[in-house]
Motif scaffolding. Sequence first.
Motif, PDB file in Angstrom:
ATOM      1  N   ALA A 294      10.014  23.363  -8.398  1.00 16.71           N
ATOM      2  CA  ALA A 294       9.017  22.289  -8.305  1.00 16.71           C
ATOM      3  C   ALA A 294       9.681  20.925  -8.509  1.00 16.71           C
ATOM      4  O   ALA A 294       9.401  19.958  -7.785  1.00 16.71           O
ATOM      5  CB  ALA A 294       7.926  22.512  -9.348  1.00 16.71           C
ATOM      6  N   GLN A 295      10.552  20.864  -9.488  1.00 18.51           N
ATOM      7  CA  GLN A 295      11.262  19.618  -9.778  1.00 18.51           C
ATOM      8  C   GLN A 295      12.104  19.188  -8.568  1.00 18.51           C
ATOM      9  O   GLN A 295      12.128  18.021  -8.187  1.00 18.51           O
ATOM     10  CB  GLN A 295      12.153  19.855 -11.017  1.00 18.51           C
ATOM     11  N   PHE A 296      12.772  20.155  -7.963  1.00 21.62           N
ATOM     12  CA  PHE A 296      13.621  19.875  -6.805  1.00 21.62           C
ATOM     13  C   PHE A 296      12.794  19.329  -5.639  1.00 21.62           C
ATOM     14  O   PHE A 296      13.189  18.371  -4.969  1.00 21.62           O
ATOM     15  CB  PHE A 296      14.351  21.160  -6.383  1.00 21.62           C
ATOM     16  N   MET A 297      11.622  19.902  -5.396  1.00 24.15           N
ATOM     17  CA  MET A 297      10.773  19.429  -4.306  1.00 24.15           C
ATOM     18  C   MET A 297      10.335  17.990  -4.561  1.00 24.15           C
ATOM     19  O   MET A 297      10.275  17.167  -3.649  1.00 24.15           O
ATOM     20  CB  MET A 297       9.545  20.343  -4.105  1.00 24.15           C
ATOM     21  N   ARG A 298      10.065  17.670  -5.844  1.00 23.00           N
ATOM     22  CA  ARG A 298       9.703  16.288  -6.190  1.00 23.00           C
ATOM     23  C   ARG A 298      10.873  15.332  -5.908  1.00 23.00           C
ATOM     24  O   ARG A 298      10.677  14.235  -5.405  1.00 23.00           O
ATOM     25  CB  ARG A 298       9.344  16.191  -7.687  1.00 23.00           C
ATOM     26  N   MET A 299      12.076  15.782  -6.249  1.00 23.38           N
ATOM     27  CA  MET A 299      13.250  14.926  -6.047  1.00 23.38           C
ATOM     28  C   MET A 299      13.494  14.657  -4.560  1.00 23.38           C
ATOM     29  O   MET A 299      13.769  13.536  -4.157  1.00 23.38           O
ATOM     30  CB  MET A 299      14.497  15.584  -6.636  1.00 23.38           C
ATOM     31  N   LEU A 300      13.359  15.728  -3.763  1.00 21.08           N
ATOM     32  CA  LEU A 300      13.534  15.586  -2.304  1.00 21.08           C
ATOM     33  C   LEU A 300      12.586  14.521  -1.778  1.00 21.08           C
ATOM     34  O   LEU A 300      12.970  13.635  -1.005  1.00 21.08           O
ATOM     35  CB  LEU A 300      13.151  16.894  -1.615  1.00 21.08           C
ATOM     36  N   GLU A 301      11.323  14.629  -2.239  1.00 22.20           N
ATOM     37  CA  GLU A 301      10.307  13.716  -1.734  1.00 22.20           C
ATOM     38  C   GLU A 301      10.557  12.288  -2.219  1.00 22.20           C
ATOM     39  O   GLU A 301      10.485  11.339  -1.443  1.00 22.20           O
ATOM     40  CB  GLU A 301       8.941  14.205  -2.180  1.00 22.20           C
ATOM     41  N   ARG A 302      10.882  12.178  -3.502  1.00 20.84           N
ATOM     42  CA  ARG A 302      11.094  10.845  -4.074  1.00 20.84           C
ATOM     43  C   ARG A 302      12.231  10.110  -3.344  1.00 20.84           C
ATOM     44  O   ARG A 302      12.161   8.921  -3.092  1.00 20.84           O
ATOM     45  CB  ARG A 302      11.398  10.968  -5.575  1.00 20.84           C
ATOM     46  N   GLN A 303      13.283  10.843  -3.014  1.00 24.10           N
ATOM     47  CA  GLN A 303      14.433  10.195  -2.356  1.00 24.10           C
ATOM     48  C   GLN A 303      14.328  10.242  -0.826  1.00 24.10           C
ATOM     49  O   GLN A 303      15.218   9.790  -0.124  1.00 24.10           O
ATOM     50  CB  GLN A 303      15.758  10.839  -2.813  1.00 24.10           C
ATOM     51  N   GLN A 304      13.239  10.814  -0.340  1.00 26.43           N
ATOM     52  CA  GLN A 304      13.003  10.943   1.103  1.00 26.43           C
ATOM     53  C   GLN A 304      14.188  11.551   1.837  1.00 26.43           C
ATOM     54  O   GLN A 304      14.670  11.027   2.845  1.00 26.43           O
ATOM     55  CB  GLN A 304      12.659   9.570   1.685  1.00 26.43           C
ATOM     56  N   VAL A 305      14.649  12.644   1.265  1.00 27.98           N
ATOM     57  CA  VAL A 305      15.743  13.375   1.906  1.00 27.98           C
ATOM     58  C   VAL A 305      15.133  14.486   2.738  1.00 27.98           C
ATOM     59  O   VAL A 305      14.212  15.179   2.298  1.00 27.98           O
ATOM     60  CB  VAL A 305      16.704  13.953   0.845  1.00 27.98           C
ATOM     61  N   HIS A 306      15.648  14.638   3.931  1.00 31.98           N
ATOM     62  CA  HIS A 306      15.084  15.586   4.871  1.00 31.98           C
ATOM     63  C   HIS A 306      15.912  16.867   4.878  1.00 31.98           C
ATOM     64  O   HIS A 306      17.136  16.815   4.941  1.00 31.98           O
ATOM     65  CB  HIS A 306      15.083  14.938   6.260  1.00 31.98           C
ATOM     66  N   LEU A 307      15.238  18.000   4.825  1.00 34.76           N
ATOM     67  CA  LEU A 307      15.909  19.297   4.896  1.00 34.76           C
ATOM     68  C   LEU A 307      15.255  20.051   6.052  1.00 34.76           C
ATOM     69  O   LEU A 307      14.250  20.718   5.869  1.00 34.76           O
ATOM     70  CB  LEU A 307      15.682  20.028   3.559  1.00 34.76           C
ATOM     71  N   PRO A 308      15.797  19.926   7.266  1.00 31.60           N
ATOM     72  CA  PRO A 308      15.125  20.517   8.421  1.00 31.60           C
ATOM     73  C   PRO A 308      14.992  22.033   8.290  1.00 31.60           C
ATOM     74  O   PRO A 308      15.941  22.695   7.880  1.00 31.60           O
ATOM     75  CB  PRO A 308      16.030  20.157   9.609  1.00 31.60           C
ATOM     76  N   GLY A 309      13.818  22.564   8.607  1.00 31.77           N
ATOM     77  CA  GLY A 309      13.563  23.998   8.436  1.00 31.77           C
ATOM     78  C   GLY A 309      14.022  24.828   9.630  1.00 31.77           C
ATOM     79  O   GLY A 309      14.479  24.294  10.644  1.00 31.77           O
ATOM     80  N   GLY A 310      13.916  26.132   9.467  1.00 31.73           N
ATOM     81  CA  GLY A 310      14.199  27.034  10.587  1.00 31.73           C
ATOM     82  C   GLY A 310      15.664  27.341  10.819  1.00 31.73           C
ATOM     83  O   GLY A 310      16.045  27.788  11.902  1.00 31.73           O
ATOM     84  N   ILE A 311      16.501  27.143   9.801  1.00 27.73           N
ATOM     85  CA  ILE A 311      17.941  27.318  10.038  1.00 27.73           C
ATOM     86  C   ILE A 311      18.353  28.774  10.243  1.00 27.73           C
ATOM     87  O   ILE A 311      19.388  29.040  10.825  1.00 27.73           O
ATOM     88  CB  ILE A 311      18.779  26.736   8.870  1.00 27.73           C
ATOM     89  N   CYS A 312      17.532  29.707   9.756  1.00 26.97           N
ATOM     90  CA  CYS A 312      17.915  31.121   9.906  1.00 26.97           C
ATOM     91  C   CYS A 312      16.971  31.864  10.847  1.00 26.97           C
ATOM     92  O   CYS A 312      16.922  33.096  10.845  1.00 26.97           O
ATOM     93  CB  CYS A 312      17.952  31.826   8.551  1.00 26.97           C
ATOM     94  N   ARG A 313      16.233  31.124  11.609  1.00 28.30           N
ATOM     95  CA  ARG A 313      15.358  31.787  12.579  1.00 28.30           C
ATOM     96  C   ARG A 313      16.188  32.249  13.767  1.00 28.30           C
ATOM     97  O   ARG A 313      17.192  31.634  14.090  1.00 28.30           O
ATOM     98  CB  ARG A 313      14.299  30.799  13.073  1.00 28.30           C
ATOM     99  N   ARG A 314      15.740  33.301  14.378  1.00 24.33           N
ATOM    100  CA  ARG A 314      16.363  33.800  15.607  1.00 24.33           C
ATOM    101  C   ARG A 314      17.852  34.081  15.473  1.00 24.33           C
ATOM    102  O   ARG A 314      18.632  33.752  16.338  1.00 24.33           O
ATOM    103  CB  ARG A 314      16.147  32.793  16.762  1.00 24.33           C
ATOM    104  N   LEU A 315      18.246  34.683  14.374  1.00 25.26           N
ATOM    105  CA  LEU A 315      19.629  35.139  14.250  1.00 25.26           C
ATOM    106  C   LEU A 315      19.673  36.620  14.637  1.00 25.26           C
ATOM    107  O   LEU A 315      18.638  37.293  14.670  1.00 25.26           O
ATOM    108  CB  LEU A 315      20.127  34.955  12.817  1.00 25.26           C
TER     109      LEU A 315
END
Length: 358
Positions: A294-315
Amino acid sequence: MYRNVKNVPYYIFGKGSLAQLDDLLRERRHEEGEGVVFFIDHFFYGKDLVASLPVEQGDRVIYVDATHEPTTDYMDVLAAKVREANSSPLSCMVALGGGSVMDACKAVANLMTNPGLAEDYQGWELVKNPPVYKIAVPTLAGTGSECSRTCVLSNVKKRLKLGMNSDYTVFDQVIMDPELTRSVPRDQFFYTGMDTYMHCFETLTGSYRNRIVDALAEKAVAMCEDIFLSDDMMDEVNLEKMMIASYLGGMATGYVGVVHPFSAGLSVALHMRHGIANCYALTVLEDIYPEQHAQFMRMLERQQVHLPGGICRRLSAEDYDILYEGAIVHENSLSNRLGPDFKQILSKQNVIERFKRM
Ligand SMILES: [Fe+2]
């Protein structure tokens, strides 16, 4: 028996402290041996920083490709380069860069005085002869490589990620100049800084404990929370704080937990860099680390850092096998958090489903 712990013997900390490198090298240049070899992150190629370094005749600048994590093969290539240019013993090696460059310097300094290949020294206490004197100048904060006793190397053939764990691997001197981290891209500053946060909370939530490590890790976690929940993680005060947190976190490196094994799976299967791979790992461990997630998700949002999803799809099925094997092999770390029966939670299906959610 209690462990006898080695720390970095000398450090300089402060804005502009890089200017003192010249004096430190001058002391070394009077010792036997010739020339200084600088390992510099290729990111700095052609930049003013390199022109400002105290490089003298007989010294050598080698740019280290830090696009991928250091491999044992690449360490052998770098060692050959240094040997071919310097027939007499070196007086010093300097690493200027992030974790990969510092780790490369540590590995090659060991190889200069010990025969054989990098892979011969992957393990614990295998380095026999004292290495070349070495100085770290971190330009990125978070890995803790500047003060740890290992250098993480991937052995591609053996699919093994393991460092040269030895007191000889510890730097002789560190220069921490927070100013050098100012030009780091914001996302990278975040991912690398998070490495300290993850190491330390994994240590603190494990079952193998050490009181000194706990004290250092608690402080480093608190500093990371301060930095990444503030308005700007890269303001002047935070650049300083992050460098200190990384140093404390490096000294606190003990047993990790579940984040690092999942991260290692991503590095082995997808060649993903360590810091960002840790971040992806934590996004799917909400049941194992609810508070920190939960803390990590808050930090991501506060710093507006993007973590694009779907990196392991379709392997392919084979890729998922490699991801699973790359994570589950880290039994000590997994059992540190989940106990010896960790496979009851982390069944193959469970692990692969987590990867698919990233
Ligand atoms: Fe790490």
